[in-house]
Scaffold this active site. Structure first.
Site, PDB file in Angstrom:
ATOM      1  N   CYS A 102       0.837  -1.214   0.000  1.00 23.62           N
ATOM      2  CA  CYS A 102       0.000   0.000   0.000  1.00 23.62           C
ATOM      3  C   CYS A 102       0.871   1.263   0.000  1.00 23.62           C
ATOM      4  O   CYS A 102       1.663   1.497   0.929  1.00 23.62           O
ATOM      5  CB  CYS A 102      -0.918  -0.013   1.220  1.00 23.62           C
ATOM      6  SG  CYS A 102      -1.782   1.540   1.523  1.00 23.62           S
ATOM      7  N   CYS A 113       0.217   3.582   2.941  1.00 21.47           N
ATOM      8  CA  CYS A 113       0.838   3.049   4.158  1.00 21.47           C
ATOM      9  C   CYS A 113       2.319   3.413   4.209  1.00 21.47           C
ATOM     10  O   CYS A 113       2.851   3.766   5.269  1.00 21.47           O
ATOM     11  CB  CYS A 113       0.678   1.532   4.216  1.00 21.47           C
ATOM     12  SG  CYS A 113      -1.031   0.954   4.203  1.00 21.47           S
TER      13      CYS A 113
END
Length: 418
Positions: A70, A73
């Site tokens: 991600c 993230c």
């Protein structure tokens, strides 16, 4: 065999049993999971083996449920690394942790994780999803607010000073001088994510002069981010108190940006919106001062301003650069509609105060023209609907392209078979 020898033989199995039984009973023969709070305040990695132990060991646990692939993230990770030591050093410590929810799917599923990153604050084991800012500084301020009491009780000038230092400048503050805690407890809980609340039971006359009130009870509202202050003397009942609190959550004149547009959605008042060419030029700054005076006299409306140079995408639906003169005033419903007063829409050079007064008088008399923003409506994120439509069309084209490629890949096989 001597009696003493018999006793030793009987006691030996009991002694061995006493040594092994506690561990066996604790975890069915396995060593119970342990969690060590990091001394340096760093971010800790949790998994399905130690997550529950962490919840049991820490009063406030802030968890980032993430996935290795991600991009959001990855961008969040250094912000958490920066915030973690600060949060661990607060008077009410908060431990920051990460869980690879892609790997530990059961743990993510247990807490309803359906996207990455998902951030949750566990208050004594009870989770609440965090949706605030992810920048390190604002993250610290937001979490510090969430773990604070709904209403802090302050018993001295020194305690009031400490409260102000702890609160910082990120949120509005309310100090009830001589106000009973029960009068504002409901609002302290309801607006916990948006403001600090306190009551001061013992304070000096010097502090009364500092905060410019001359009688009690008095609820003082402070908005340090915008250097604003106001006082409410009551009544502390009905809708009067909550109206004052809600209106004080916003600055008197609201600079329109992505943050404040999100804040406006929780306010049911319409917005008198001044569209400027540039917020920072001298003429605009003088106009903003006049808007403050109008806002102080018209609490049933929000007064905001935005510069084309600062946020052109937002101003575009309200302003036709070819035919509309700036600065101009509109009344926006924060959704799809806005109203203009024909003939008073654009502000001329001169007495802006009188022009704004005439505009408001015409608006209240209903002498307005309603217009619809339609496709060009600014969303809460400031994205035009037309751009969203173009994006959806682009996605459709890509899907059709790959669908066609799949058909072409299958065609030669069928031709060969024929």
């Amino acid at each position: 065999m001597p009696a003493m020898a018999v006793d030793k033989q009987r006691l030996l199995p009991l002694f061995v049993l006493a040594l092994v039984t506690p561990a066996c009973l604790a975890s069915g023969g396995e060593e119970p999971a342990r969690f060590q709070i990091p001394q340096d305040g760093s971010v800790v990695e949790l998994d399905e083996g130690n997550f529950e132990a962490a919840l049991a060991a820490v009063d406030f646990l802030f968890v980032d449920f993430h996935a290795p692939w991600c991009g959001h993230c990855k961008r969040l990770s250094p912000q958490l690394d920066e915030a973690a030591p600060v949060l661990a050093g607060l008077s009410t410590p908060i431990v920051v942790a990460k869980v690879n929810a892609e790997k530990y799917k059961k743990l993510g599923s247990k807490y309803g994780v359906d996207g990455f990153p998902t951030l949750m604050l566990f208050d004594h084991g009870v989770p609440t999803e965090y949706t605030g800012s992810r920048k390190a500084g604002q993250l610290v301020e937001s979490l510090r607010k969430l773990v604070a009491p709904d209403v802090s009780v302050l018993k001295s000038d020194a305690a009031i000073k400490s409260f102000l230092q702890e609160a910082g400048v990120g949120f509005p503050l309310f100090i009830g001088f001589g106000v009973d805690e029960s009068s504002i407890a409901e609002y302290g809980a309801r607006y916990k994510k948006k403001a600090w609340f306190s009551t001061a039971n013992d304070f000096s006359e010097d502090l009364m002069a500092v905060y410019d009130f001359d009688k009690i009870p008095a609820l003082v509202s402070l908005n340090p981010k915008y250097n604003e202050q106001s006082v409410f003397y009551g009544p502390f009942e009905g809708t009067f108190l909550e109206d004052f609190i809600r209106q004080s959550l916003l600055p008197i004149t609201v600079p329109i940006n992505e943050e404040t547009v999100k804040m406006l959605k929780d306010d049911d008042r319409k917005v008198v919106l001044a569209i400027l060419q540039d917020e920072s030029d001298e003429t605009s700054m003088q106009l903003i001062k006049v808007l403050r005076s109008a806002a102080n006299a018209n609490h049933d409306l929000v007064f905001g301003y935005v510069g084309v140079n600062q946020w052109e995408e937002f101003t575009e639906p309200f302003h036709d650069s070819k035919s509309s003169q700036l600065p101009k005033l509109v009344v926006w419903d924060k959704d799809e509609e806005y109203e203009v007063v024909e003939g008073l829409e654009s502000l001329e050079e001169g007495d802006h105060g009188s022009q704004i007064s005439r505009f408001l008088e015409a608006y209240r008399a209903g002498r307005t023209i309603k217009k619809t923003l339609g496709r060009r409506s600014p969303t809460l994120l400031g994205v035009n609907a037309s751009y969203i439509l173009l994006f959806l069309v682009a996605v459709l084209v890509v899907l059709m392209f790959f669908s066609g490629q799949g058909e072409e890949d299958r065609q030669p096989t069928r031709a060969h078979q024929e």
